[in-house]
Motif scaffolding. Structure first.
Motif, PDB file in Angstrom:
ATOM      1  N   UNK A 134      46.441   1.502  -6.601  1.00 34.67           N
ATOM      2  CA  UNK A 134      45.904   1.497  -7.956  1.00 34.67           C
ATOM      3  C   UNK A 134      46.340   0.235  -8.691  1.00 34.67           C
ATOM      4  N   UNK A 135      45.623  -0.084  -9.739  1.00 31.96           N
ATOM      5  CA  UNK A 135      45.909  -1.298 -10.512  1.00 31.96           C
ATOM      6  C   UNK A 135      47.289  -1.238 -11.165  1.00 31.96           C
ATOM      7  N   UNK A 136      47.859  -2.394 -11.422  1.00 35.65           N
ATOM      8  CA  UNK A 136      49.134  -2.479 -12.133  1.00 35.65           C
ATOM      9  C   UNK A 136      50.331  -2.010 -11.338  1.00 35.65           C
ATOM     10  N   UNK A 137      50.234  -2.025 -10.002  1.00 35.95           N
ATOM     11  CA  UNK A 137      51.360  -1.608  -9.175  1.00 35.95           C
ATOM     12  C   UNK A 137      51.539  -0.113  -9.075  1.00 35.95           C
ATOM     13  N   UNK A 138      50.604   0.642  -9.600  1.00 36.99           N
ATOM     14  CA  UNK A 138      50.680   2.105  -9.532  1.00 36.99           C
ATOM     15  C   UNK A 138      50.148   2.586  -8.186  1.00 36.99           C
ATOM     16  N   UNK A 139      50.406   3.825  -7.868  1.00 31.85           N
ATOM     17  CA  UNK A 139      49.908   4.397  -6.620  1.00 31.85           C
ATOM     18  C   UNK A 139      50.814   4.071  -5.449  1.00 31.85           C
TER      19      UNK A 139
END
Length: 125
Positions: free
Chosen positions: A15-20
């Protein structure tokens, strides 16, 4: 050089922004002083199998298919190889430091390193 033994680290997440989940670990290490300075840097790259399948939008955004990711090893194996690759390094230099620190801290705790992996994470934002 301010850090004589840096490792440049890049994490690709689901996921975007280093999430996931972490899907790809890529690292590069310059040749050390003891080695030939003209030698190319050492590189490490490892895909990691996610716990669940990615959506079509996610696969298009990151450029990796579910088929490719399902053939990849578990994240634990990639992290172990990254730690071996980073042996005796001073720090990990990462883009988007806040997101990388958060991701690495979360992953470290989930695989049995409650205080992190031990290397300092320096963001180059």
């Amino acid at each position: 050089m301010l850090l004589p033994k840096p490792v440049f680290l890049s994490l690709l997440t689901s996921e975007a922004g280093g999430e996931g989940e972490i899907l790809r670990i890529a690292a590069e290490r310059p040749a050390s002083d003891a080695e030939n300075k003209e030698a190319p840097p050492r590189r490490f790259e490892q895909l990691a199998r996610p716990d669940r399948r990615l959506s079509l939008a996610q696969t298009r955004a990151i450029g990796l298919s579910n088929k490719v990711l399902q053939a990849a090893p578990e994240l634990d194996e990639g992290l172990e190889e990254l730690l071996d690759f980073s042996d005796e390094a001073d720090a990990w230099l990462v883009p988007d430091g806040i997101a990388a620190r958060k991701t690495l801290k979360t992953v470290a705790a989930s695989v049995g390193f409650p205080r992190g992996f031990g290397l300092q994470v320096i963001g180059v934002d």
